[in-house]
Design a protein around this motif. Structure first.
Motif, PDB file in Angstrom:
ATOM      1  N   SER A 237       0.843  -1.190   0.000  1.00 49.81           N
ATOM      2  CA  SER A 237       0.000   0.000   0.000  1.00 49.81           C
ATOM      3  C   SER A 237       0.878   1.239   0.000  1.00 49.81           C
ATOM      4  O   SER A 237       2.067   1.179   0.334  1.00 49.81           O
ATOM      5  CB  SER A 237      -0.899   0.007   1.240  1.00 49.81           C
ATOM      6  N   ALA A 238       0.296   2.386  -0.349  1.00 48.85           N
ATOM      7  CA  ALA A 238       1.046   3.647  -0.366  1.00 48.85           C
ATOM      8  C   ALA A 238       1.589   3.953   1.039  1.00 48.85           C
ATOM      9  O   ALA A 238       2.711   4.458   1.181  1.00 48.85           O
ATOM     10  CB  ALA A 238       0.152   4.776  -0.852  1.00 48.85           C
ATOM     11  N   GLU A 239       0.827   3.634   2.051  1.00 46.67           N
ATOM     12  CA  GLU A 239       1.265   3.886   3.430  1.00 46.67           C
ATOM     13  C   GLU A 239       2.506   3.065   3.769  1.00 46.67           C
ATOM     14  O   GLU A 239       3.475   3.586   4.340  1.00 46.67           O
ATOM     15  CB  GLU A 239       0.138   3.542   4.407  1.00 46.67           C
ATOM     16  N   ASN A 240       2.497   1.795   3.413  1.00 44.21           N
ATOM     17  CA  ASN A 240       3.644   0.941   3.716  1.00 44.21           C
ATOM     18  C   ASN A 240       4.867   1.299   2.877  1.00 44.21           C
ATOM     19  O   ASN A 240       6.005   1.192   3.345  1.00 44.21           O
ATOM     20  CB  ASN A 240       3.267  -0.522   3.515  1.00 44.21           C
TER      21      ASN A 240
ATOM     22  N   SER B 178       5.650   4.305   2.064  1.00 46.78           N
ATOM     23  CA  SER B 178       6.195   5.480   2.761  1.00 46.78           C
ATOM     24  C   SER B 178       6.948   5.080   4.016  1.00 46.78           C
ATOM     25  O   SER B 178       8.003   5.643   4.327  1.00 46.78           O
ATOM     26  CB  SER B 178       5.069   6.457   3.107  1.00 46.78           C
ATOM     27  N   ARG B 179       6.424   4.116   4.736  1.00 44.98           N
ATOM     28  CA  ARG B 179       7.081   3.653   5.966  1.00 44.98           C
ATOM     29  C   ARG B 179       8.473   3.100   5.669  1.00 44.98           C
ATOM     30  O   ARG B 179       9.445   3.428   6.360  1.00 44.98           O
ATOM     31  CB  ARG B 179       6.238   2.576   6.653  1.00 44.98           C
TER      32      ARG B 179
ATOM     33  N   GLU C 237      11.186   5.681   4.627  1.00 46.99           N
ATOM     34  CA  GLU C 237      11.727   6.528   5.696  1.00 46.99           C
ATOM     35  C   GLU C 237      13.044   6.004   6.254  1.00 46.99           C
ATOM     36  O   GLU C 237      13.799   6.758   6.885  1.00 46.99           O
ATOM     37  CB  GLU C 237      10.697   6.648   6.827  1.00 46.99           C
TER      38      GLU C 237
END
Length: 262
Positions: free
Chosen positions: A186-189, A191-192, A195
């Motif tokens: 997912s887009a969230e993962n 990004s994680r 980082e």
């Protein structure tokens, strides 16, 4: 069939056109090759060639006859259960510059190929190192799956990397890097993971027309560090930080390849 029977087995059977090793078969004996070629699974022209057993690598050549060529040091590729490098599954690690792999001899071979074909820009070569010799498997005069890995390891963006390859080969050293795969995220993962300071690039390849789950695509993360010990620490941190996202098989493959560099 008589010509195929005369080959040394195992053999690789592949399409005359294709993408990323999809549809390739390895036949260990003549009967297996014959069954595949005469079966319903085969509906197109095929190339049958002897399988060269050894360690698999890839490298890129940048430049032109006018600007001069730079041969980038090769990266080691993992292989699947059939002994084939699958882009959606393979782990890449490098650079490899040990004289045990005849690095100087490989440079001469790559430059000879570049001059013979008048390469301009980026060209990628797949190789096998077997019985102390280098064998060229494929020559791809295009942007390759390795380009992003090289760019990340050299600390430049992909556009900078491509521009330099075409007009003025970079003299930046290739730092230790590891290319490892995830399932689609997912887009969230995404990004994680991005980082993490050692993650220099992360991207996804999606095949929206795929019918089977395993062919829908993959995520590719590229880790880079100052040395291979730091790269191992980065891999360990990645595995412990995202246990719910990583695939154990990919981590284990990466750890196995890393041992040869430590």
């Amino acid at each position: 069939m008589s010509q195929i029977r005369a080959l040394h087995f195992p053999v690789v059977i592949k399409d005359t056109t294709g993408l990323s090793s999809y549809g390739m078969e390895v036949a260990n004996d003549f009967e297996s090759a014959q069954r595949f070629l005469c079966g319903k699974r085969n509906s197109s022209d095929r190339i049958v060639e002897e399988y060269i057993q050894g360690e698999q690598f890839g490298l890129e050549i940048h430049g032109s006859a006018e600007t001069g060529y730079r041969v980038l040091p090769p990266f080691r590729f993992s292989v699947n259960n059939y002994g084939i490098t699958s882009p959606k599954q393979s782990v890449k690690i490098g650079p490899v510059q040990s004289e045990a792999y005849r690095w100087g001899e490989l440079c001469e071979l790559a430059e000879k190929i570049a001059r013979a074909f008048d390469f301009r820009g980026i060209s990628q070569i797949d190789l096998v190192f077997s019985r102390g010799k280098w064998f060229v498997i494929e020559i791809n005069p295009r942007l390759s799956g390795m380009s992003r890995t090289y760019a990340a390891s050299m600390g430049v963006s992909l556009p900078e990397f491509l521009y330099a390859a075409a007009f003025r080969p970079l003299s930046v050293p290739v730092q230790p890097a590891l290319n490892i795969k995830f399932p689609l995220l997912s887009a969230e993962n995404l990004s994680r993971i991005a980082e993490k300071p050692y993650v220099k690039s992360i991207s996804q390849t999606e095949n929206r027309a795929a019918r089977q789950e395993r062919e829908k695509g993959f995520c590719e993360a590229i880790l880079s560090a100052s040395d291979f010990s730091a790269l191992k620490a980065a891999l360990d941190d990645l595995a412990s930080s995202f246990p719910e996202l990583v695939e154990t098989a990919f981590i284990e493959t990466a750890q196995t390849l890393l041992r040869d560099f430590l």
